[in-house]
Enzyme design. Structure first.
Site, PDB file in Angstrom:
ATOM      1  N   HIS A   6       1.024  -1.275   0.005  1.00  0.00           N
ATOM      2  CA  HIS A   6      -0.105   0.002   0.168  1.00  0.00           C
ATOM      3  C   HIS A   6       0.869   1.252   0.098  1.00  0.00           C
ATOM      4  O   HIS A   6       0.754   2.209  -0.565  1.00  0.00           O
ATOM      5  CB  HIS A   6      -0.914   0.123   1.181  1.00  0.00           C
ATOM      6  CG  HIS A   6      -1.634   1.212   1.261  1.00  0.00           C
ATOM      7  ND1 HIS A   6      -3.008   1.138   1.043  1.00  0.00           N
ATOM      8  CD2 HIS A   6      -1.484   2.498   2.006  1.00  0.00           C
ATOM      9  CE1 HIS A   6      -3.501   2.404   1.287  1.00  0.00           C
ATOM     10  NE2 HIS A   6      -2.586   3.097   1.820  1.00  0.00           N
ATOM     11  N   GLU A   7       1.743   1.316   0.974  1.00  0.00           N
ATOM     12  CA  GLU A   7       2.732   2.669   0.866  1.00  0.00           C
ATOM     13  C   GLU A   7       3.746   2.449  -0.071  1.00  0.00           C
ATOM     14  O   GLU A   7       4.002   3.731  -0.589  1.00  0.00           O
ATOM     15  CB  GLU A   7       3.481   2.422   2.155  1.00  0.00           C
ATOM     16  CG  GLU A   7       2.673   2.670   3.623  1.00  0.00           C
ATOM     17  CD  GLU A   7       2.058   3.791   3.620  1.00  0.00           C
ATOM     18  OE1 GLU A   7       2.328   4.942   2.985  1.00  0.00           O
ATOM     19  OE2 GLU A   7       0.718   3.686   4.061  1.00  0.00           O
TER      20      GLU A   7
ATOM     21  N   HIS B 184       1.970   4.653  -2.926  1.00  0.00           N
ATOM     22  CA  HIS B 184       2.272   6.149  -2.794  1.00  0.00           C
ATOM     23  C   HIS B 184       3.504   6.360  -3.197  1.00  0.00           C
ATOM     24  O   HIS B 184       3.889   7.291  -3.906  1.00  0.00           O
ATOM     25  CB  HIS B 184       2.026   6.409  -1.260  1.00  0.00           C
ATOM     26  CG  HIS B 184       0.687   6.193  -0.805  1.00  0.00           C
ATOM     27  ND1 HIS B 184      -0.581   6.778  -1.668  1.00  0.00           N
ATOM     28  CD2 HIS B 184       0.249   5.687   0.182  1.00  0.00           C
ATOM     29  CE1 HIS B 184      -1.420   6.827  -0.889  1.00  0.00           C
ATOM     30  NE2 HIS B 184      -1.435   5.945   0.233  1.00  0.00           N
TER      31      HIS B 184
END
Length: 342
Positions: free
Chosen positions: A77-78, A81
């Protein structure tokens, strides 16, 4: 969670442990993540042991495997980003995994609403894809097996993470998307941040209400209640910090540094004083009245010389100007009326 942008720091001291790099991005593991890992491993291990009728040790091993899979999902998920930000030329300082998930630290803010929107939605998009894959694996695997249970829990976890992070309120990813939308419509980044911050406070209050309702309805385990309330408190504090940061940043252009800067040198007196002739101060020479600087800016704090001392209210003491330029001398036997006895 919201990606942070901080000014450069000389020593990069973190509370977490540097565990390496992933795609060139530094990865840090906060000590609070260990607490979360142990809690989830124990709770899920007990759940899996009851569901599958396994020994206690096997249940804890399954709980540990679920924690590792969950950390991998948060890391992906990170990374969504981080890699998206790097694609648009924004430097990434690192990814930190902590108690409530993780965050990506960037070198600067997004230069435009479009970039901010793309970076914000990259993380929830990755979680959504992982959730869909886990759902497909759950349907394909036979029931009442360890693999089926792990796939089901990963599917639920990733779907919840994707949906919860998409809520329109800072510091969540959906709050950054809302900020980008308001920024694009109004051309005011600070207004977008403030609107998304207030929306984040609404999300925090709504989280508390939903958690309490689920607990009263026996849909949420009692040990998970403190963790969910901690999530709500973190959302409230993060939203408040975003609102305050927006209000402060909006005032930065109003600061005129030229009014604060004063050329280094001797302090300027508020009004000219007659300087005595050369020689030692004599009895009867005038003593200036009490000093009261009147400039609109306190220049004394910005000059290299200290301000002259104020005239004392005690009539038995006083200050006098000496022949040396810029020098004040103290005469302790100064009588009332502005004369010195010598």
């Amino acid at each position: 969670m919201e990606q942070t942008s901080r000014p450069p720091r000389r020593p990069d001291r973190r509370l977490g442990l540097n565990v390496g790099r992933v795609f060139g991005v530094p990865l840090h593991l906060n000590g609070s993540m260990v607490l979360l890992a142990v809690l989830i491993a124990v709770l899920y291990g007990e759940f899996a042991r009851r569901q599958l009728d396994l020994p206690q040790l096997s249940g804890y091993l399954i709980g540990f495997g679920f924690v590792v899979s969950l950390l991998g999902s948060v890391l992906l998920h990170e990374l969504g980003h981080a890699l998206t930000a790097r694609r648009y030329g924004i430097g990434v300082r690192g990814i930190t995994l902590e108690l409530l998930g993780g965050y990506t630290e960037m070198e600067r803010d997004a230069p435009s609403p479009r970039v901010d929107l793309a970076v914000s939605l990259a993380g929830p998009a990755v979680s959504a894809v992982l959730g869909v894959l886990a759902v497909a694996a759950t349907l394909a695997l036979p029931e009442q097996t360890v693999a089926h249970q792990l796939a089901f829990q990963l599917a639920v976890s990733n779907v919840i993470v994707a949906l919860f992070n998409s809520l329109p309120g800072l510091p969540l990813d959906g709050g950054r998307a809302l900020r980008a939308a308001v920024w694009g419509l109004t051309r005011d980044r600070h207004l977008g941040t403030e609107v998304a911050g207030w929306a984040g406070r609404i999300v925090a209050v709504g989280t508390v209400v939903v958690v309490l309702l689920l607990t009263l309805g026996d849909y949420l385990a009692l040990p998970a209640l403190p963790l969910m309330l901690l999530v709500a408190v973190t959302l409230w504090r993060g939203a408040g910090q975003s609102i305050r940061a927006a209000r402060v940043s909006r005032r930065f252009p109003l600061i005129d540094l030229t009014r604060l800067a004063v050329r280094p040198g001797r302090w300027p007196p508020a009004r000219p004083w007659p300087r005595p002739s050369a020689g030692t101060p004599r009895a009867g020479s005038p003593v200036p009245p009490c000093w009261s600087p009147t400039p609109p800016v306190d220049r004394w704090r910005w000059s290299t010389r200290s301000p002259p001392p104020r005239c004392p209210s005690n009539a038995d003491r006083g200050w006098r100007w000496t022949p040396s330029p810029g020098h004040w001398a103290h005469f302790p036997r100064c009588r009332s009326g502005g004369t010195a006895s010598g």
